[in-house]
Write a protein that holds these residues in place. Structure first.
Motif, PDB file in Angstrom:
ATOM      1  N   PRO A  24       1.944   6.785   1.209  1.00 13.81           N
ATOM      2  CA  PRO A  24       0.855   5.848   0.925  1.00 13.81           C
ATOM      3  C   PRO A  24       0.426   5.893  -0.534  1.00 13.81           C
ATOM      4  O   PRO A  24       0.543   6.914  -1.212  1.00 13.81           O
ATOM      5  CB  PRO A  24      -0.267   6.324   1.849  1.00 13.81           C
ATOM      6  N   ALA A  25      -0.061   4.757  -1.015  1.00 15.56           N
ATOM      7  CA  ALA A  25      -0.614   4.690  -2.363  1.00 15.56           C
ATOM      8  C   ALA A  25      -1.929   5.465  -2.418  1.00 15.56           C
ATOM      9  O   ALA A  25      -2.489   5.864  -1.384  1.00 15.56           O
ATOM     10  CB  ALA A  25      -0.818   3.234  -2.768  1.00 15.56           C
ATOM     11  N   ALA A  26      -2.423   5.655  -3.629  1.00 10.93           N
ATOM     12  CA  ALA A  26      -3.602   6.504  -3.809  1.00 10.93           C
ATOM     13  C   ALA A  26      -4.814   5.974  -3.062  1.00 10.93           C
ATOM     14  O   ALA A  26      -5.583   6.733  -2.481  1.00 10.93           O
ATOM     15  CB  ALA A  26      -3.904   6.642  -5.302  1.00 10.93           C
ATOM     16  N   ALA A  27      -5.019   4.645  -3.039  1.00 16.79           N
ATOM     17  CA  ALA A  27      -6.204   4.061  -2.412  1.00 16.79           C
ATOM     18  C   ALA A  27      -5.951   3.608  -0.985  1.00 16.79           C
ATOM     19  O   ALA A  27      -6.810   2.969  -0.382  1.00 16.79           O
ATOM     20  CB  ALA A  27      -6.700   2.879  -3.249  1.00 16.79           C
ATOM     21  N   ALA A  28      -4.779   3.909  -0.438  1.00 14.33           N
ATOM     22  CA  ALA A  28      -4.412   3.432   0.897  1.00 14.33           C
ATOM     23  C   ALA A  28      -4.839   4.436   1.964  1.00 14.33           C
ATOM     24  O   ALA A  28      -5.106   5.603   1.681  1.00 14.33           O
ATOM     25  CB  ALA A  28      -2.914   3.176   0.976  1.00 14.33           C
ATOM     26  N   THR A  29      -4.880   3.954   3.200  1.00 11.86           N
ATOM     27  CA  THR A  29      -5.256   4.759   4.354  1.00 11.86           C
ATOM     28  C   THR A  29      -4.141   4.712   5.384  1.00 11.86           C
ATOM     29  O   THR A  29      -3.650   3.629   5.716  1.00 11.86           O
ATOM     30  CB  THR A  29      -6.557   4.233   4.987  1.00 11.86           C
ATOM     31  N   PRO A  38       0.821  -1.232   0.000  1.00 10.31           N
ATOM     32  CA  PRO A  38       0.000   0.000   0.000  1.00 10.31           C
ATOM     33  C   PRO A  38       0.844   1.266   0.000  1.00 10.31           C
ATOM     34  O   PRO A  38       0.400   2.294   0.505  1.00 10.31           O
ATOM     35  CB  PRO A  38      -0.795  -0.137   1.300  1.00 10.31           C
ATOM     36  N   VAL A  39       2.067   1.204  -0.543  1.00  5.11           N
ATOM     37  CA  VAL A  39       2.967   2.352  -0.528  1.00  5.11           C
ATOM     38  C   VAL A  39       3.505   2.596  -1.934  1.00  5.11           C
ATOM     39  O   VAL A  39       3.590   1.688  -2.761  1.00  5.11           O
ATOM     40  CB  VAL A  39       4.132   2.133   0.459  1.00  5.11           C
ATOM     41  N   ARG A  40       3.879   3.857  -2.201  1.00  2.00           N
ATOM     42  CA  ARG A  40       4.491   4.205  -3.483  1.00  2.00           C
ATOM     43  C   ARG A  40       6.005   4.295  -3.350  1.00  2.00           C
ATOM     44  O   ARG A  40       6.741   3.883  -4.228  1.00  2.00           O
ATOM     45  CB  ARG A  40       3.943   5.549  -3.980  1.00  2.00           C
ATOM     46  N   SER A  41       6.477   4.876  -2.272  1.00  2.00           N
ATOM     47  CA  SER A  41       7.915   5.013  -2.033  1.00  2.00           C
ATOM     48  C   SER A  41       8.166   4.842  -0.545  1.00  2.00           C
ATOM     49  O   SER A  41       7.266   5.047   0.273  1.00  2.00           O
ATOM     50  CB  SER A  41       8.428   6.372  -2.517  1.00  2.00           C
ATOM     51  N   PHE A  42       9.396   4.476  -0.180  1.00  2.00           N
ATOM     52  CA  PHE A  42       9.700   4.224   1.224  1.00  2.00           C
ATOM     53  C   PHE A  42      11.168   4.524   1.474  1.00  2.00           C
ATOM     54  O   PHE A  42      12.002   4.512   0.571  1.00  2.00           O
ATOM     55  CB  PHE A  42       9.371   2.777   1.609  1.00  2.00           C
ATOM     56  N   ARG A  43      11.472   4.794   2.743  1.00  2.00           N
ATOM     57  CA  ARG A  43      12.842   5.080   3.140  1.00  2.00           C
ATOM     58  C   ARG A  43      13.002   4.734   4.618  1.00  2.00           C
ATOM     59  O   ARG A  43      12.042   4.777   5.390  1.00  2.00           O
ATOM     60  CB  ARG A  43      13.193   6.545   2.913  1.00  2.00           C
TER      61      ARG A  43
END
Length: 880
Positions: A608-613, A542-547
């Protein structure tokens, strides 16, 4: 455009501003003043500029007239000059911003708030009242006495207070004796009044105080000032005098009579704006405050605002003799053949030294009992709950009715326990035995409601056994698919990419999307997910980018400082979920906020991704987010399942000085939440999930419906509803044709589409009476039809409150509230003083209405009319 604003200025002796509303009783005097002001004159620079510009334009117009005199007559030239000067004057006045002000005096009258307690304790009849007390009540209700007999009745009251029988034969004037027949008639009449008062509930007593002749207190107060009559228990409702009796005769379910909230009534006096100013509050109640809030603070606030509270105690000043089931502490659900305990607290007022037989009943039959001797005001009794049969079971704690008890309906209280045999199936997959894995594995293994399977890829193996202690690899994809189909939640840890093939990810995706499994990704610092190149994993996350971010990079840890600069702050949506509500089940441990738990030393932050909470964000000291992409715990629906990004691997630190209290509660609630999603009612077309299946009367249930993404395009203009059908004792739908339509209409819940997720719908079921219900999904659509009925059951328990645990009248609380607010506590026989205490205090205020003219549409019409006239004259005169 016209702007109107109304301002109220205080009269000289009042230093407050009150807003005019349509509902205030306003009386306008004849004195009204008009004044024209120019707000633009307040700025010297603006005024100077406007005047200079107007003078310059006027000079130019004069020179223009001299030029035009060569071509037109003198009269035409002067007419053109006059029109131009009028245009300039209009423009100058507009720039100076004229405002027309109207001033007048108003007399405003507030309202009196009369509140009547209609909770369950107010259904008590005070049979323990003394005869002197009942004589005073009879006088207050107009049942006895008049001006001529008041002195005689006072002598009877004095006799009863001294513990002797009155002289029923005394004459009304004290000069002669009446015969024995009249004395007997008086005694019989008084005894009849006593008997009627012993049977009279407190709510009926209040109604007669307000409406009985000849006092008719409510009508008297209404003649003096507007009266806002309220009936209250847990909730409150505005009523009229004609509606009071029908309300008392009803079940009052809309007001939740199983509790009392005095604070809500006191708060409404200052927070509600539509009713106007409140002059005072008159409250008729027995003072049994059951809500966990302090009415004293609100009473003090009323005192500072000049709103006095006049409390009227309803009930005898003598404590009753009564046995009541004060509270029941029992689990909502237990596992089959498990051992569970129920503890009951029994209030025993005035019963010291008596022996009580306390029974545990099921379906009206006693299955266990205890013989107790009352030594104080309370008795605690423990029972073991039988759990040999699966299903919903109704139990009751009951005692026999004792001689002299004031009420008999509080000697028994029921509760429902659900016996289940299913367990939450959890698959824990980890790369190596990091601390999070060790504590999480141990916590889930100790949970009797969890069936745990573990795969640990890297573990020590000294070849003393045939294989490693734990399975060291996943089964082949076909076997894995079968295992995942029976798995509720998959906990994926820091796994090396070489250990999980794309075929395995495909089976995981299928189990999530089609079978409703929950995938929880607990990333690590070594591999997950930054070393993976799986397209399926990228779709699942549910993520687009992370660090990654460590706390030491923000602030070095000092010896006496907190262990981490991070802490987690939950979002409002997460606060409604059980795993984020850190309320322990054991006694003696106070709940904590999620942000108060030990902070993580390392966080895998993500966008978060577009549809994530987002469920939780990583915060640093001072309440600042670490960065814009600071989401730490993220949730996303994926098909019929869901995926959770758990951006920390240090929840085991929550065990510091707390043991299992917080760590196991979070993970235990998380796996149960996942199991509810997996067990949702539905098929391959649609799934319907309920947040709870066992609630009490005051709680609500959230309904979530998820469609297969393949049919999402057919949901346009679809109307979804959840139909709640009551069930009888045999589990069959209620079929009373006379009221079935009305009952079902009252329990229809519209499901609205969730923004950003066209395949998801949601709604809320609230305030159902105790009983069993079936929830059915109904769809109205021309393009989409249900292939089969989607339905599930819920159980609503009766609210277990302390309303009837103590049915005495709490005069101490009512006296305290009245004193703090600047009012008085008045006994029912003192209510004749109330109209004089509540004389309306009319407030004279100066009202000012300002109407701006410089932006009025009429000024624009005049301006263009002058310009048009000047243009027409010029053209008719042959001028360019």
């Amino acid at each position: 455009m016209t702007h109107e604003r109304v301002r109220l200025f205080p009269a000289p002796k009042h230093f407050f501003i009150r807003r005019l509303t349509a509902k205030l009783d306003l009386q306008y005097s004849d004195a009204m003043n008009w004044r024209l002001t120019f707000s633009g004159l307040q700025s010297a620079a603006w005024t100077t500029t406007a005047v200079i510009a107007a003078i310059a334009a006027a000079v130019l117009c004069v020179f223009l007239m001299k030029y035009e005199r060569r071509l037109v007559s003198r009269g035409t030239g002067m007419l053109l000059l006059g029109l131009r000067m009028l245009v300039l004057l209009t423009l100058l006045l507009t720039l100076l911003q004229p405002v027309l002000t109207r001033t007048w005096d108003t007399d405003s009258r507030g309202r009196l708030l009369v509140a009547v307690d209609v909770s369950e304790s107010m259904e008590t009849a005070d049979r323990q009242a003394s005869r002197a007390e009942m004589l005073r009540w009879a006088q207050a209700l107009g049942m006895l006495g008049n001006d001529a007999t008041d002195a005689l009745i006072e002598s009877w009251i004095a006799a009863f207070e001294e513990g002797r029988q009155p002289d029923w034969g005394a004459s009304t004037n004290g000069n002669a004796a009446v015969d024995g027949t009249l004395a007997d008639a008086r005694r019989e009449h008084i005894n009849g009044i006593f008997e009627e008062l012993r049977r009279m509930p407190r709510v009926e007593f209040v109604r007669r105080l307000l409406q009985s002749r000849p006092n008719d207190l409510l009508e008297t107060l209404q003649h003096e000032q507007p009266v806002d009559l309220r009936a209250f228990a847990v909730e409150q409702q505005a009523v009229t005098g004609d509606q009071l009796q029908p309300l008392l005769d009803s079940d009052r379910s809309s007001l939740v009579p199983g509790g009392t909230d005095i604070v809500s009534v006191l708060t409404s006096a200052v927070t509600e704006d539509s009713g106007g100013r409140v002059n005072g509050i008159v409250m008729f109640t027995d003072g049994r405050q059951t809500k966990l809030n302090a009415p004293e603070m609100e009473a003090s606030r009323l005192g500072t605002l000049g709103i006095p509270l006049y409390s009227v105690p309803v009930g005898s000043m003598y404590p009753p003799h009564d046995i009541s089931i004060a509270s029941i502490d029992a689990p909502q659900s237990v596992f089959l053949d498990d051992t569970a305990q129920v503890r009951s607290t029994i209030a025993a007022a005035g019963m010291s030294g008596r022996q009580l037989t306390v029974r545990l009943e099921r379906d009206g039959v006693a299955i266990d009992q205890r013989l107790m001797t009352v030594t104080g005001d309370q008795v605690h009794v423990d029972f073991s709950i039988p759990s040999q049969e699966v299903g919903q079971h109704e139990f009751a704690i009951a005692t026999d009715v004792q001689e002299g008890e004031l009420r008999e309906d509080n000697n028994s209280r029921s509760f429902v326990v659900s016996v289940v045999d299913n367990r939450t199936r959890v698959l824990l997959v980890e790369g190596d035995a990091r601390w999070e894995f060790r504590y999480l594995k141990n916590a889930l293994e100790r949970d009797k409601r969890v069936e745990l399977s573990t795969v640990l890829f890297s573990q020590p193996y000294i070849q003393m056994l045939n294989s490693t202690f734990l399975p060291g690899q996943l089964p082949p994809p076909p076997e894995l698919a079968e295992q995942l189909s029976n798995t509720d939640i998959l906990l994926m840890g820091d796994v090396n990419p070489q250990r999980i093939s794309e075929a395995v990810w495909q089976e995981i995706e299928s189990a999530v999307a089609e079978d409703g499994m929950t995938l929880v990704v607990v990333p690590g610092r070594r591999d997950m997910p930054h070393n993976f190149s799986s397209a399926i994993l990228n779709r699942l996350l549910p993520v687009r980018s992370f660090r990654q971010q460590t706390a030491e990079e923000i602030r070095p840890t000092l010896p006496d400082a907190p262990q981490s600069a991070f802490y987690l702050r939950t979002t409002p949506l997460a606060d409604e979920l059980a795993m984020f509500q850190m309320t322990p089940e054991g006694a003696g441990i106070a709940p904590v906020a999620f942000s108060q738990l030990p902070g993580p030393p390392w966080v895998y932050m993500a966008t978060p991704a577009a549809a994530a909470t987002v469920w939780a964000e990583a915060m640093i000291d001072g309440g600042r987010t670490a960065r814009e992409d600071s989401a730490a715990i993220i949730h996303q629906y994926y098909g019929f399942g869901q995926v959770v990004w758990m951006g920390i691997d240090s929840t085991w630190r929550w065990r510091r000085r707390a043991g299992d209290t917080w760590h196991h509660r979070f993970w235990g609630q998380l796996v149960r939440w996942a199991a509810r999603n997996k067990s949702a009612a539905g098929n391959d077309q649609v799934r319907m999930t309920l947040s709870e299946v066992l609630i009490d009367e005051t709680e609500h249930i959230d309904v979530s419906v998820r469609w297969n993404p393949n049919v999402a395009d057919q949901l346009q203009d679809a109307q979804l509803q959840a139909l709640i059908v009551p069930l009888d004792a045999a589990g069959n739908a209620v079929t009373d044709e006379a009221n079935a339509a009305a009952v079902r209409e009252e329990r229809r819940v519209t499901l609205a589409p969730v923004e950003g997720s066209p395949e998801r719908f949601a709604g809320r079921i609230s305030r159902l009476p105790a009983g069993a219900y079936e929830v059915r999904l109904q769809v109205e659509s021309d393009r989409l039809k249900l292939t089969e009925d989607i339905r599930t059951q819920i159980m609503v328990q009766r609210q277990l409150s302390t309303e009837l645990a103590d049915i005495s009248c709490n005069r101490d609380l009512l006296q305290s509230l009245a004193t703090l607010s600047g009012g008085r506590m008045l006994e029912p026989w003192q209510l004749s003083e109330l109209p004089d205490l509540l004389r309306p205090n009319d407030v004279t205020e100066s009202a000012v209405q300002e109407k701006s003219l410089w932006d009025h549409w009429l000024l624009l019409v005049v301006f263009f009319a002058l310009l048009m006239t000047e243009w027409v004259v010029r053209k008719l005169s042959g001028l360019p």
